[in-house]
Enzyme design. Structure first.
Site, PDB file in Angstrom:
ATOM      1  N   LEU A  48      12.168 -19.755  -4.353  1.00 40.99           N
ATOM      2  CA  LEU A  48      11.097 -18.891  -3.895  1.00 40.99           C
ATOM      3  C   LEU A  48       9.690 -19.137  -4.525  1.00 40.99           C
ATOM      4  CD1 LEU A  48      10.218 -16.689  -1.812  1.00 40.99           C
ATOM      5  CD2 LEU A  48      10.892 -15.003  -3.940  1.00 40.99           C
ATOM      6  N   SER A  71      -7.983  -5.217   4.816  1.00 44.26           N
ATOM      7  CA  SER A  71      -8.494  -5.287   3.389  1.00 44.26           C
ATOM      8  C   SER A  71      -8.924  -6.403   2.651  1.00 44.26           C
ATOM      9  CB  SER A  71      -7.486  -4.192   2.569  1.00 44.26           C
ATOM     10  OG  SER A  71      -7.349  -2.730   3.162  1.00 44.26           O
ATOM     11  N   TRP A 107     -11.688  -2.233  -8.476  1.00 45.79           N
ATOM     12  CA  TRP A 107     -12.126  -1.988  -9.710  1.00 45.79           C
ATOM     13  C   TRP A 107     -13.048  -0.411  -9.723  1.00 45.79           C
ATOM     14  CZ3 TRP A 107     -10.991  -4.569 -13.895  1.00 45.79           C
ATOM     15  CH2 TRP A 107     -10.574  -5.906 -13.906  1.00 45.79           C
ATOM     16  N   ASP A 125       0.878  -1.298  -0.122  1.00 47.19           N
ATOM     17  CA  ASP A 125      -0.166   0.128   0.075  1.00 47.19           C
ATOM     18  C   ASP A 125       0.969   1.314  -0.011  1.00 47.19           C
ATOM     19  OD1 ASP A 125      -2.176   1.468   0.047  1.00 47.19           O
ATOM     20  OD2 ASP A 125      -2.674   1.276   2.309  1.00 47.19           O
ATOM     21  N   HIS A 132       2.985   3.574  -9.063  1.00 49.18           N
ATOM     22  CA  HIS A 132       2.766   2.099  -9.172  1.00 49.18           C
ATOM     23  C   HIS A 132       3.782   1.352 -10.060  1.00 49.18           C
ATOM     24  CE1 HIS A 132      -1.383   1.953  -7.603  1.00 49.18           C
ATOM     25  NE2 HIS A 132      -1.879   2.883  -8.653  1.00 49.18           N
ATOM     26  N   THR A 181     -10.599  -7.080  -5.270  1.00 45.64           N
ATOM     27  CA  THR A 181     -11.761  -6.991  -6.090  1.00 45.64           C
ATOM     28  C   THR A 181     -12.390  -5.901  -5.775  1.00 45.64           C
ATOM     29  OG1 THR A 181     -12.923  -8.238  -4.159  1.00 45.64           O
ATOM     30  CG2 THR A 181     -12.098  -9.684  -5.934  1.00 45.64           C
TER      31      THR A 181
END
Length: 232
Positions: A121, A186, A59, A10, A27, A56
């Site tokens: 990993l 969240s 959006w 976040d 981002h 979800t």
């Protein structure tokens, strides 16, 4: 040390806004940070890393941001596939893939197949993922099996429900980290994180370094995990 670390990445948007830049710049910088954290995990003793890339609920963001994120996911897979495979990283995805673009789904399928034999990993990326949505889809699978007579209601246990989740072949996370100073989960790995330890850091995701991850892991090592039991 935790074998499985899950991260709620976040703060990308705020990181960019603080610099007067568009959210998508944040981002992109966050995706670069993912590369560094992925590379550091094996040396820190982490064998499973699960990251929350798109929920979800995401959006609801602007069309520009959503499309930009989807493009970023596709480019990340294309650019990092060879490197991840060479470093022994197995990459897989959880979440509802149906609403995603066909090209992105093909890229996801391709890198999963290409890296399936790697074990240095285990990198799991949650895209269009929500804990409630995952539980709903799992319940629907079990209900369909019961309706077909394959499964009786009495045979539904915690184990059968867990086996119907997206994470059926993954261990539960030992540690969940959220960056950016927010202190909520969240809708992330609701079932799987029932006994996970939590860490909330004020660091925005693009600034979250392998060194800070190492410090958090050191604190985790000092915790007394009893899983509901009491020591004699």
């Amino acid at each position: 040390m935790p074998l499985h670390v899950a991260i709620i990445m976040d703060g990308n948007g705020r990181w960019a806004r603080n610099r007067g830049w568009p959210r998508l710049v944040g981002h992109r910088r966050g995706a670069e940070r993912v590369k560094q954290i992925v590379k550091a995990c094996p040396d820190l003793g982490v064998s499973h890393l699960t990251i929350y890339a798109f929920s979800t609920e995401n959006w609801k963001r602007s069309t520009e941001e959503v499309l930009g994120l989807m493009t970023l996911f596709s480019r990340y897979i294309e650019r990092e596939a060879e490197g991840l495979n060479a470093e022994g990283v197995r990459m897989r995805f959880i979440g509802d893939r149906a609403p995603l673009d066909g090209r992105l789904r093909r890229l996801m399928d391709g890198i999963e197949a290409r890296t399936c034999g790697n074990d240095r990993l285990n990198l799991t990326v949650a895209i269009n993922y929500g804990g409630r949505n995952e539980l709903m889809r799992a319940a629907r699978k079990l209900a369909e099996a019961a309706a077909q007579g394959v499964l009786t209601p009495e045979a539904i246990t915690e184990e059968t429900l867990a086996a119907a989740l997206d994470t059926a072949d993954l261990p539960d996370p030992d540690l969940v980290i959220r960056t950016s100073g927010e202190t909520r989960i969240s809708n992330y790995l609701l079932w799987q994180s029932a006994y996970a330890e939590y860490e909330f850091t004020g660091t925005l995701w693009p600034d979250f370094s392998p060194a800070e991850l190492g410090t958090i892991l050191d604190r985790f090592a000092l915790r007394d995990r009893r899983f509901g039991a009491v020591k004699a």
